[in-house]
Structures are given as C-alpha cells and as structure tokens.
Scaffold this motif. Structure first.
Motif, PDB file in Angstrom:
ATOM      1  N   ALA A 268     -19.797 -83.072  67.014  1.00  0.00           N
ATOM      2  CA  ALA A 268     -19.803 -83.273  65.590  1.00  0.00           C
ATOM      3  C   ALA A 268     -19.432 -82.120  64.471  1.00  0.00           C
ATOM      4  CB  ALA A 268     -21.298 -83.632  65.188  1.00  0.00           C
ATOM      5  N   ASN A 269     -19.382 -80.747  65.275  1.00  0.00           N
ATOM      6  CA  ASN A 269     -19.018 -79.753  64.596  1.00  0.00           C
ATOM      7  C   ASN A 269     -17.564 -79.447  64.598  1.00  0.00           C
ATOM      8  OD1 ASN A 269     -21.954 -79.055  63.895  1.00  0.00           O
ATOM      9  ND2 ASN A 269     -22.189 -78.250  65.848  1.00  0.00           N
ATOM     10  N   ASP A 270     -16.875 -80.339  65.385  1.00  0.00           N
ATOM     11  CA  ASP A 270     -15.365 -79.943  65.501  1.00  0.00           C
ATOM     12  C   ASP A 270     -14.586 -80.906  64.711  1.00  0.00           C
ATOM     13  OD1 ASP A 270     -15.639 -78.360  67.806  1.00  0.00           O
ATOM     14  OD2 ASP A 270     -15.942 -79.814  69.201  1.00  0.00           O
ATOM     15  N   GLU A 271     -13.926 -80.378  63.860  1.00  0.00           N
ATOM     16  CA  GLU A 271     -12.736 -81.231  63.020  1.00  0.00           C
ATOM     17  C   GLU A 271     -11.844 -81.718  63.971  1.00  0.00           C
ATOM     18  OE1 GLU A 271     -10.518 -82.775  60.187  1.00  0.00           O
ATOM     19  OE2 GLU A 271     -12.424 -82.158  59.856  1.00  0.00           O
TER      20      GLU A 271
ATOM     21  N   LEU B  77      -2.778 -87.760  69.503  1.00  0.00           N
ATOM     22  CA  LEU B  77      -3.871 -87.367  68.419  1.00  0.00           C
ATOM     23  C   LEU B  77      -4.452 -88.412  67.709  1.00  0.00           C
ATOM     24  CD1 LEU B  77      -1.753 -84.197  67.035  1.00  0.00           C
ATOM     25  CD2 LEU B  77      -3.382 -84.039  68.880  1.00  0.00           C
ATOM     26  N   MET B  78      -5.539 -87.972  67.107  1.00  0.00           N
ATOM     27  CA  MET B  78      -6.170 -88.832  66.250  1.00  0.00           C
ATOM     28  C   MET B  78      -5.268 -89.266  65.166  1.00  0.00           C
ATOM     29  SD  MET B  78      -9.446 -89.404  66.872  1.00  0.00           S
ATOM     30  CE  MET B  78     -10.995 -88.515  67.717  1.00  0.00           C
ATOM     31  N   LYS B  79      -5.231 -90.574  64.811  1.00  0.00           N
ATOM     32  CA  LYS B  79      -4.179 -91.085  63.755  1.00  0.00           C
ATOM     33  C   LYS B  79      -4.357 -90.372  62.594  1.00  0.00           C
ATOM     34  CE  LYS B  79      -2.892 -95.392  61.333  1.00  0.00           C
ATOM     35  NZ  LYS B  79      -3.049 -94.612  59.932  1.00  0.00           N
ATOM     36  N   LYS B  80      -5.612 -89.766  61.914  1.00  0.00           N
ATOM     37  CA  LYS B  80      -5.378 -89.304  60.752  1.00  0.00           C
ATOM     38  C   LYS B  80      -4.689 -87.851  60.976  1.00  0.00           C
ATOM     39  CE  LYS B  80     -10.049 -86.873  61.604  1.00  0.00           C
ATOM     40  NZ  LYS B  80     -11.383 -86.387  61.143  1.00  0.00           N
ATOM     41  N   HIS B  81      -4.783 -87.072  62.011  1.00  0.00           N
ATOM     42  CA  HIS B  81      -4.115 -85.827  62.320  1.00  0.00           C
ATOM     43  C   HIS B  81      -2.556 -86.250  62.425  1.00  0.00           C
ATOM     44  CE1 HIS B  81      -8.141 -84.474  63.831  1.00  0.00           C
ATOM     45  NE2 HIS B  81      -7.907 -84.041  62.645  1.00  0.00           N
ATOM     46  N   LEU B  82      -2.136 -87.182  63.120  1.00  0.00           N
ATOM     47  CA  LEU B  82      -1.062 -87.617  62.955  1.00  0.00           C
ATOM     48  C   LEU B  82      -0.225 -87.793  61.849  1.00  0.00           C
ATOM     49  CD1 LEU B  82      -0.806 -89.856  66.396  1.00  0.00           C
ATOM     50  CD2 LEU B  82       0.456 -87.688  66.140  1.00  0.00           C
ATOM     51  N   ASP B  83      -0.932 -88.756  60.999  1.00  0.00           N
ATOM     52  CA  ASP B  83      -0.389 -89.047  59.591  1.00  0.00           C
ATOM     53  C   ASP B  83      -0.373 -87.656  58.852  1.00  0.00           C
ATOM     54  OD1 ASP B  83      -0.527 -91.551  60.296  1.00  0.00           O
ATOM     55  OD2 ASP B  83      -2.153 -92.137  59.126  1.00  0.00           O
ATOM     56  N   LEU B  84      -1.544 -86.696  58.980  1.00  0.00           N
ATOM     57  CA  LEU B  84      -1.399 -85.514  58.467  1.00  0.00           C
ATOM     58  C   LEU B  84      -0.113 -84.707  58.590  1.00  0.00           C
ATOM     59  CD1 LEU B  84      -3.026 -83.372  56.494  1.00  0.00           C
ATOM     60  CD2 LEU B  84      -3.887 -82.589  58.685  1.00  0.00           C
TER      61      LEU B  84
ATOM     62  N   LYS C 103      -2.707 -74.965  62.589  1.00  0.00           N
ATOM     63  CA  LYS C 103      -2.651 -74.529  61.071  1.00  0.00           C
ATOM     64  C   LYS C 103      -2.603 -75.969  60.350  1.00  0.00           C
ATOM     65  CE  LYS C 103      -1.253 -71.345  58.765  1.00  0.00           C
ATOM     66  NZ  LYS C 103      -2.455 -71.382  57.763  1.00  0.00           N
ATOM     67  N   THR C 104      -1.654 -76.799  60.581  1.00  0.00           N
ATOM     68  CA  THR C 104      -1.381 -77.945  59.932  1.00  0.00           C
ATOM     69  C   THR C 104      -2.708 -78.893  60.344  1.00  0.00           C
ATOM     70  OG1 THR C 104       0.861 -77.746  60.476  1.00  0.00           O
ATOM     71  CG2 THR C 104       0.120 -79.920  59.715  1.00  0.00           C
ATOM     72  N   ILE C 105      -3.241 -79.112  61.386  1.00  0.00           N
ATOM     73  CA  ILE C 105      -4.374 -80.002  61.453  1.00  0.00           C
ATOM     74  C   ILE C 105      -5.569 -79.542  60.495  1.00  0.00           C
ATOM     75  CG2 ILE C 105      -6.059 -80.714  63.068  1.00  0.00           C
ATOM     76  CD1 ILE C 105      -3.852 -81.067  65.281  1.00  0.00           C
ATOM     77  N   ALA C 106      -5.607 -78.285  60.456  1.00  0.00           N
ATOM     78  CA  ALA C 106      -6.732 -77.683  59.896  1.00  0.00           C
ATOM     79  C   ALA C 106      -6.693 -77.976  58.153  1.00  0.00           C
ATOM     80  CB  ALA C 106      -6.806 -76.255  59.993  1.00  0.00           C
ATOM     81  N   GLU C 107      -5.409 -78.254  57.877  1.00  0.00           N
ATOM     82  CA  GLU C 107      -5.116 -78.549  56.317  1.00  0.00           C
ATOM     83  C   GLU C 107      -6.053 -79.815  56.161  1.00  0.00           C
ATOM     84  OE1 GLU C 107      -3.658 -76.884  53.960  1.00  0.00           O
ATOM     85  OE2 GLU C 107      -3.697 -75.323  55.411  1.00  0.00           O
ATOM     86  N   GLY C 108      -6.116 -80.756  56.994  1.00  0.00           N
ATOM     87  CA  GLY C 108      -6.799 -81.937  56.580  1.00  0.00           C
ATOM     88  C   GLY C 108      -8.175 -81.979  56.708  1.00  0.00           C
ATOM     89  N   GLY C 109      -8.807 -80.795  56.993  1.00  0.00           N
ATOM     90  CA  GLY C 109     -10.335 -80.641  57.049  1.00  0.00           C
ATOM     91  C   GLY C 109     -10.989 -80.495  55.570  1.00  0.00           C
ATOM     92  N   ASP C 110     -11.807 -81.022  55.231  1.00  0.00           N
ATOM     93  CA  ASP C 110     -12.490 -80.954  53.946  1.00  0.00           C
ATOM     94  C   ASP C 110     -13.855 -79.916  54.023  1.00  0.00           C
ATOM     95  OD1 ASP C 110     -10.983 -82.634  52.623  1.00  0.00           O
ATOM     96  OD2 ASP C 110     -12.053 -84.309  53.073  1.00  0.00           O
ATOM     97  N   ASP C 111     -14.376 -80.153  55.307  1.00  0.00           N
ATOM     98  CA  ASP C 111     -15.572 -79.309  55.718  1.00  0.00           C
ATOM     99  C   ASP C 111     -15.124 -77.891  56.212  1.00  0.00           C
ATOM    100  OD1 ASP C 111     -18.014 -77.840  56.522  1.00  0.00           O
ATOM    101  OD2 ASP C 111     -18.718 -79.713  57.328  1.00  0.00           O
ATOM    102  N   LEU C 112     -15.091 -76.748  55.352  1.00  0.00           N
ATOM    103  CA  LEU C 112     -14.505 -75.531  55.804  1.00  0.00           C
ATOM    104  C   LEU C 112     -15.173 -74.772  57.168  1.00  0.00           C
ATOM    105  CD1 LEU C 112     -13.666 -74.037  52.429  1.00  0.00           C
ATOM    106  CD2 LEU C 112     -12.070 -75.376  53.813  1.00  0.00           C
ATOM    107  N   SER C 113     -16.371 -75.341  57.242  1.00  0.00           N
ATOM    108  CA  SER C 113     -17.085 -74.565  58.372  1.00  0.00           C
ATOM    109  C   SER C 113     -16.947 -75.168  59.763  1.00  0.00           C
ATOM    110  CB  SER C 113     -18.696 -74.794  58.249  1.00  0.00           C
ATOM    111  OG  SER C 113     -19.001 -76.074  58.307  1.00  0.00           O
ATOM    112  N   LYS C 114     -16.423 -76.350  59.789  1.00  0.00           N
ATOM    113  CA  LYS C 114     -16.025 -76.914  61.124  1.00  0.00           C
ATOM    114  C   LYS C 114     -14.847 -76.390  61.884  1.00  0.00           C
ATOM    115  CE  LYS C 114     -17.424 -81.690  60.630  1.00  0.00           C
ATOM    116  NZ  LYS C 114     -17.088 -83.158  60.792  1.00  0.00           N
ATOM    117  N   GLY C 115     -14.944 -76.368  62.978  1.00  0.00           N
ATOM    118  CA  GLY C 115     -14.194 -75.830  63.976  1.00  0.00           C
ATOM    119  C   GLY C 115     -12.721 -76.587  64.348  1.00  0.00           C
TER     120      GLY C 115
END
Length: 461
Positions: free
Chosen positions: A371-374, A431-438, A267-279
């Motif tokens: 490309a469809n994966d967050e 993990l991806m840096k953006k997800h670690l920072d998130l 759930k925490t990683i999903a919080e960083g996603g802007d495109d709500l349709s990505k998985g």
C-alpha cells in the motif's frame, strides 16, 4: 470492423519433436533458474507476404511446412525446449529432457497485417497470435493472414530460458530454415553456477531478494483498486532516445540509452502521484553472462549458455523526491542501481544466497508491492533482440516484439530495436492503465502508439 475483432481458426495441431533421437535425461535447474517463478513469456514476429528475386512467391502453406521442419531440427541442439518441467524430491523444478515435443499450431486469421491492432496486444495478440502454453516448455503458433502474410508466435517457460537463450534458439531456427550454417551451439553445464564453499554473500542481496514464505499475506480488509495491468506497444524515434540520453548525461559521465529511458519513465510515472510520500520502485534486469566470464571453461563462452543468468537490482524513491529531481539525477540513481549487480561478485553471491535458502523458493523484492507504493516497474533491455536475423525464408519481419503479461501489480517494460535498423525502438509496456494513460498525456511526444505506419512493409522502408 474493429481491428481487434477478427477470428483465428485452427487448421492443424501437431506435436513437433526433435528430428534426431535425444537421450532422456534430467537437467537440473541452476540456482539462478530457481529464482524464476512459473511464468511464460511470449515473442511474436509479423511477416508480409513472401516474395523472392526469382518472382516465385512461396505459399503460406509451404512456408509453414518449412518452419515446422526447421523447428524439429533446431530442437536437436536445443533439446530442453522439447522437454517438460517436473518437480524433484525436494519440491524444486527440474527439466526432464524427454523429447515429449512442442505443441505446434497452424492457424488462419481473417485479417490483414496492416489491420492488426498492435497498440492493444491484449486483444489482438494474446491467445490469438501468441499461444497460451498448456504443456511443455515451448509452444508455437504460425498464423496465416488474409494478405498472405504470417505471424510466428512463441510462448517460453521462463524457468527454463531467459530472453538471451530464446534469442539464440530463434536465430538458429531461422538459419536452419534457410539452410544456413548455425551461429550458436548451446551448452547446459550447470556446474558453472555451482555455489562456493562455504557459500557467502553481501548483505545487499538480502535487500533485493526475499523468501516467498516470509511475505505476509494481504490484510483481510484491503481497498480493491479498479485499476489493472494492461499491455500496450509504442514506437519511439531515435532522436527522442538520443535527446533523453543527452539530458540524462549533461556532458558528464555518459549514461546508457536504457538507463536514460528508465529514468525518464520512472520520473513520468511519479508525476501522477498525489501522495508525495509514496514510493516508486524501479528494477532493471541485468544479464550476468559478461559479469561471470571468470567462470568460463575452455571453449565454453557464457554467451552460448542456455538458461537464466539474470538479476534484478532495484531502487526506490518517493514521489516527491522524483518530482523534484532532474532527469540527470534520476539517471544517476538508475546507473548506481545497475552497477550494484554488474559484477562477478554480485552474481556469485546471488548463487550462494539461493544455496543457503534452498529448497525454499525466493523472489526479487521489486515484485512485492504494498500500500505504500505508488508504482513498481521492471525494465528489461531487449537491445540484443535479433529481429533482423529472424528470416525463415519469407524475408525479415515487418515487426517483432515480446509479449509478457505476467500479472501481479508490478509493471514490465521491454524496448527492442525497430526492424528498420535506424535507432528507433519498439516498446512493449505492461503497466497499470492509469500509468499508461499518464505516459500518453505527459510524454506523448516520446511514446507514439504503434500503428501500421511503423511496420516495415517495403525493402526500402
């Protein structure tokens, strides 16, 4: 000086073989071994300066000698670790148990145990304290520190061994170092994982695993992300784990700690996603040893089986759906995902699925991002990591963790128990840096960057 800016110098390099003659033989890979790509995973253990009740302090040099001698003895029952992986006539890997030996490096690092930047293992551990394996199935490095402490780093070829097998080996090695009776006698009977006749499997396995040849190549014109996978190590207090489990269970069916933690991370990683349709894909590694007990033979417990007995079921939900879920709802999905693989039939079907597709290599689909994966992450429960049993004669470790920078785009997370034995966790994350920072922004109260205050440095810590 930057805590990661230290020099490691090699004092001696040896090849350690089994101390007793080991007959040369070929050990075939089981169908479950064949699902592993060529990957190495690392384990490292940090020890403070040794002391004992008599007041005599064994020198680091003498400890290295003890550790190396015990390794040669441990390689007798665990002889595949002294071998090498070769290809057979079908192009599949197999273990050549040749006693070619283990690369063993005795090194020195001009730093203190309390100065090690374990929060950033990419710069402080990788290739410095955990060796990059160049040959064979196992490489070992024992590094003296300025303070008189030691670091034992190991790199294992995952095709030959899962974490359970590595844990058995490390425990045996430590017991031999102290002249104690050994707990584990490994066995290698691949016939326990023979396919059924005729092979059969549920269609759910087709949704979990895919042949490498069927994965389409990436498009020629693809947006290149500036982000990349990084490793970090965190500390989580027991009360935070208990809180997550309570919220994930909500007085109904109790969810396990690893299920609750996985749901929270998801759930925490999903919080960083802007495109709500990505998985957001989440895989959870399941050990099949307890699930396959029906295949055990007399006097052979699968708990002593050496090899890979793993499956990685995964689930995928959109960013928008995960954002709208409660932690309990997410944990229910994680539980259902794990349950799909927690049966004897699942593992029997997986063995049969591999048999039907051999010799074509396959891989679990959660590794295949697009490309469809967050995001896509795999969580492995390291709760059976025997860190407090790994005393090589210089006391129990002050710290222990896995180190698994496996590359690709799929993240990897491995929580292990703290050496303090108080319910706290040490969590290795790749993990991806953006997800670690998130995670550090959204869940800073749970994930605490590891620092020297989390080391066990005293008997009463």
């Amino acid at each position: 000086m930057d805590s990661s800016d230290f020099t490691v110098s090699m004092k001696r390099r040896d090849v350690v073989a089994a101390v007793l003659p080991v007959p040369e033989q070929v050990l075939p890979m089981s169908n479950l071994d064949l699902l592993l790509p060529p990957l190495d995973f690392g384990i490292f253990l940090c020890y403070k300066k040794s002391s004992n009740k008599t007041g005599q302090n064994p020198s680091p040099e003498s400890m290295v000698t003890v550790i190396k001698k015990a390794l040669a003895q441990a390689l007798v029952p665990f002889y595949p670790f002294a071998g090498e992986i070769v290809q057979n006539h079908r192009g599949e890997p197999e273990l050549l148990c040749s006693n070619a030996g283990v690369d063993f490096v005795h090194a020195y690092a001009d730093t203190e145990l309390t100065e090690l930047d374990l929060y950033h293992p990419d710069v402080s551990v990788h290739g410095k304290l955990v060796p990059v394996k160049l040959r064979g199935v196992l490489s070992v490095q024992v590094t003296e520190l300025n303070c008189g402490g030691l670091v034992i780093g190991c790199s294992f070829d995952h095709r030959a061994s899962d974490a359970h097998s590595a844990n058995m080996f490390l425990t045996t090695w430590a017991e031999i170092s102290q002249d104690k009776p050994t707990t584990h006698i490994p066995f290698f009977r691949r016939s326990l994982f023979d396919p059924r006749c005729p092979p059969q499997h549920d269609e759910s396995i087709d949704k979990m695993y895919v042949l490498l040849s069927s994965i389409p190549p990436p498009p020629k014109e693809i947006e290149v992300s500036n982000d990349h996978l990084l490793s970090r190590i965190y500390y989580i207090k027991a009360e935070e784990i208990d809180r997550l489990q309570f919220q994930a269970s909500e007085n109904r069916a109790k969810r396990s700690k690893i299920e609750s933690f996985s749901a929270f991370l998801w759930k925490t990683i999903a919080e960083g996603g802007d495109d709500l349709s990505k998985g957001v894909k989440l895989g959870v590694i399941v050990d099949g040893r307890k699930r396959l007990e029906g295949r055990e033979e007399k006097n052979l417990s699968l708990q002593n089986y050496f090899g890979n007995v793993l499956s990685i079921p995964y689930t995928q939900v959109s960013v928008g759906e995960l954002k709208s879920m409660t932690l309990k709802m997410a944990a229910d999905l994680v539980h259902s995902c794990v349950e799909t693989a927690a049966t004897e039939e699942h593992f029997s079907g997986l063995i049969d699925w591999v048999e039907l597709h051999r010799p074509k290599p396959a891989i679990v689909k959660v590794y295949c991002t697009d490309a469809n994966d967050e995001a896509a992450i795999v969580v492995s429960s390291g709760q059976h990591f025997p860190v407090t049993k790994l005393n090589f004669g210089c006391g129990i470790p002050s710290f222990g963790s896995y180190h698994f920078p496996w590359g690709g785009q799929t993240g990897y997370v491995m929580p292990v128990p703290s050496v303090r034995e108080n319910g706290d966790w040490v969590v290795y994350m790749h993990l991806m840096k953006k997800h670690l920072d998130l995670i550090e922004t959204k869940a800073f109260d749970v994930f605490r960057p590891f620092d020297s205050s989390h080391l066990k440095l005293a008997v009463d810590d």
